[in-house]
Design a protein around this motif. Structure first.
Motif, PDB file in Angstrom:
ATOM      1  N   LEU A  18      44.880 -14.802 185.628  1.00 18.63           N
ATOM      2  CA  LEU A  18      44.678 -14.983 184.190  1.00 18.63           C
ATOM      3  C   LEU A  18      45.486 -13.961 183.388  1.00 18.63           C
ATOM      4  O   LEU A  18      46.091 -14.291 182.365  1.00 18.63           O
ATOM      5  N   ARG A  19      45.499 -12.720 183.868  1.00 16.22           N
ATOM      6  CA  ARG A  19      46.275 -11.677 183.190  1.00 16.22           C
ATOM      7  C   ARG A  19      47.762 -12.003 183.210  1.00 16.22           C
ATOM      8  O   ARG A  19      48.459 -11.899 182.202  1.00 16.22           O
ATOM      9  N   ALA A  20      48.256 -12.451 184.365  1.00 16.67           N
ATOM     10  CA  ALA A  20      49.673 -12.778 184.497  1.00 16.67           C
ATOM     11  C   ALA A  20      50.050 -13.975 183.628  1.00 16.67           C
ATOM     12  O   ALA A  20      51.131 -13.992 183.023  1.00 16.67           O
ATOM     13  N   ALA A  21      49.170 -14.959 183.535  1.00 16.70           N
ATOM     14  CA  ALA A  21      49.438 -16.132 182.695  1.00 16.70           C
ATOM     15  C   ALA A  21      49.524 -15.718 181.228  1.00 16.70           C
ATOM     16  O   ALA A  21      50.429 -16.147 180.504  1.00 16.70           O
ATOM     17  N   ALA A  22      48.596 -14.877 180.787  1.00 14.47           N
ATOM     18  CA  ALA A  22      48.602 -14.423 179.397  1.00 14.47           C
ATOM     19  C   ALA A  22      49.854 -13.595 179.095  1.00 14.47           C
ATOM     20  O   ALA A  22      50.483 -13.758 178.041  1.00 14.47           O
ATOM     21  N   ALA A  23      50.227 -12.712 180.007  1.00 16.47           N
ATOM     22  CA  ALA A  23      51.420 -11.880 179.811  1.00 16.47           C
ATOM     23  C   ALA A  23      52.675 -12.745 179.760  1.00 16.47           C
ATOM     24  O   ALA A  23      53.572 -12.508 178.935  1.00 16.47           O
ATOM     25  N   ALA A  24      52.747 -13.743 180.620  1.00 17.45           N
ATOM     26  CA  ALA A  24      53.908 -14.629 180.635  1.00 17.45           C
ATOM     27  C   ALA A  24      54.012 -15.410 179.324  1.00 17.45           C
ATOM     28  O   ALA A  24      55.102 -15.573 178.771  1.00 17.45           O
ATOM     29  N   GLU A  25      52.869 -15.877 178.813  1.00 17.57           N
ATOM     30  CA  GLU A  25      52.885 -16.590 177.535  1.00 17.57           C
ATOM     31  C   GLU A  25      53.361 -15.680 176.405  1.00 17.57           C
ATOM     32  O   GLU A  25      54.167 -16.095 175.574  1.00 17.57           O
ATOM     33  N   ARG A  26      52.853 -14.447 176.374  1.00 22.01           N
ATOM     34  CA  ARG A  26      53.275 -13.509 175.332  1.00 22.01           C
ATOM     35  C   ARG A  26      54.783 -13.248 175.403  1.00 22.01           C
ATOM     36  O   ARG A  26      55.425 -13.061 174.380  1.00 22.01           O
ATOM     37  N   ALA A  27      55.324 -13.256 176.619  1.00 21.30           N
ATOM     38  CA  ALA A  27      56.755 -13.007 176.811  1.00 21.30           C
ATOM     39  C   ALA A  27      57.597 -14.266 176.593  1.00 21.30           C
ATOM     40  O   ALA A  27      58.819 -14.206 176.651  1.00 21.30           O
ATOM     41  N   GLY A  28      56.930 -15.403 176.380  1.00 23.36           N
ATOM     42  CA  GLY A  28      57.656 -16.653 176.173  1.00 23.36           C
ATOM     43  C   GLY A  28      58.065 -17.344 177.458  1.00 23.36           C
ATOM     44  O   GLY A  28      58.832 -18.302 177.430  1.00 23.36           O
ATOM     45  N   ASP A  29      57.553 -16.875 178.590  1.00 24.36           N
ATOM     46  CA  ASP A  29      57.876 -17.484 179.885  1.00 24.36           C
ATOM     47  C   ASP A  29      56.792 -18.504 180.232  1.00 24.36           C
ATOM     48  O   ASP A  29      55.898 -18.253 181.032  1.00 24.36           O
ATOM     49  N   PHE A  30      56.884 -19.667 179.597  1.00 22.40           N
ATOM     50  CA  PHE A  30      55.842 -20.679 179.740  1.00 22.40           C
ATOM     51  C   PHE A  30      55.834 -21.315 181.127  1.00 22.40           C
ATOM     52  O   PHE A  30      54.790 -21.741 181.601  1.00 22.40           O
ATOM     53  N   SER A  31      56.970 -21.334 181.787  1.00 21.01           N
ATOM     54  CA  SER A  31      57.028 -21.846 183.146  1.00 21.01           C
ATOM     55  C   SER A  31      56.187 -20.969 184.080  1.00 21.01           C
ATOM     56  O   SER A  31      55.402 -21.471 184.891  1.00 21.01           O
ATOM     57  N   LYS A  32      56.339 -19.663 183.947  1.00 16.13           N
ATOM     58  CA  LYS A  32      55.554 -18.740 184.773  1.00 16.13           C
ATOM     59  C   LYS A  32      54.070 -18.840 184.431  1.00 16.13           C
ATOM     60  O   LYS A  32      53.218 -18.780 185.320  1.00 16.13           O
ATOM     61  N   ALA A  33      53.750 -19.008 183.154  1.00 12.14           N
ATOM     62  CA  ALA A  33      52.352 -19.144 182.739  1.00 12.14           C
ATOM     63  C   ALA A  33      51.717 -20.373 183.393  1.00 12.14           C
ATOM     64  O   ALA A  33      50.587 -20.309 183.895  1.00 12.14           O
ATOM     65  N   VAL A  34      52.444 -21.481 183.409  1.00 14.26           N
ATOM     66  CA  VAL A  34      51.938 -22.693 184.056  1.00 14.26           C
ATOM     67  C   VAL A  34      51.787 -22.468 185.555  1.00 14.26           C
ATOM     68  O   VAL A  34      50.784 -22.873 186.154  1.00 14.26           O
ATOM     69  N   ASP A  35      52.755 -21.799 186.166  1.00 18.37           N
ATOM     70  CA  ASP A  35      52.660 -21.492 187.603  1.00 18.37           C
ATOM     71  C   ASP A  35      51.391 -20.697 187.909  1.00 18.37           C
ATOM     72  O   ASP A  35      50.696 -20.977 188.892  1.00 18.37           O
ATOM     73  N   CYS A  36      51.076 -19.729 187.056  1.00 17.67           N
ATOM     74  CA  CYS A  36      49.864 -18.920 187.261  1.00 17.67           C
ATOM     75  C   CYS A  36      48.613 -19.780 187.155  1.00 17.67           C
ATOM     76  O   CYS A  36      47.676 -19.625 187.938  1.00 17.67           O
ATOM     77  N   ARG A  37      48.597 -20.699 186.196  1.00 14.30           N
ATOM     78  CA  ARG A  37      47.427 -21.571 186.045  1.00 14.30           C
ATOM     79  C   ARG A  37      47.274 -22.514 187.232  1.00 14.30           C
ATOM     80  O   ARG A  37      46.159 -22.810 187.657  1.00 14.30           O
ATOM     81  N   VAL A  38      48.390 -22.990 187.770  1.00 10.97           N
ATOM     82  CA  VAL A  38      48.341 -23.851 188.958  1.00 10.97           C
ATOM     83  C   VAL A  38      47.776 -23.051 190.134  1.00 10.97           C
ATOM     84  O   VAL A  38      46.910 -23.533 190.869  1.00 10.97           O
ATOM     85  N   LEU A  39      48.248 -21.834 190.318  1.00 12.87           N
ATOM     86  CA  LEU A  39      47.736 -20.995 191.407  1.00 12.87           C
ATOM     87  C   LEU A  39      46.247 -20.710 191.218  1.00 12.87           C
ATOM     88  O   LEU A  39      45.487 -20.708 192.189  1.00 12.87           O
TER      89      LEU A  39
END
Length: 59
Positions: A18-39
């Motif tokens: 959850l922390r990594a998904a939020a950080a990725a979203e803040r950084a604009g890396d929506f692909s990584k955010a989705v990857d975190c949610r899938v994991l």
């Protein structure tokens, strides 16, 4: 989202994903955010197996 919405409150894996998904979203890396949610979603069934499996609960 919080760890309590997506798994046991004390689960370090849920909290980290959850922390990594939020950080990725803040950084604009929506692909990584989705990857975190899938994991996170793939990880969640482990909680049900652990808590509902009589072999793991000593029953």
């Amino acid at each position: 989202m919080t760890a309590t919405e997506n798994g046991p409150a004390g689960c370090a894996t849920c909290a980290e994903l959850l922390r990594a998904a939020a950080a990725a979203e803040r950084a604009g890396d929506f692909s990584k955010a989705v990857d975190c949610r899938v994991l996170l979603r793939r990880h969640q069934p482990q909680h049900n197996r652990t808590h509902n499996d009589p072999r793991r609960n000593g029953r």
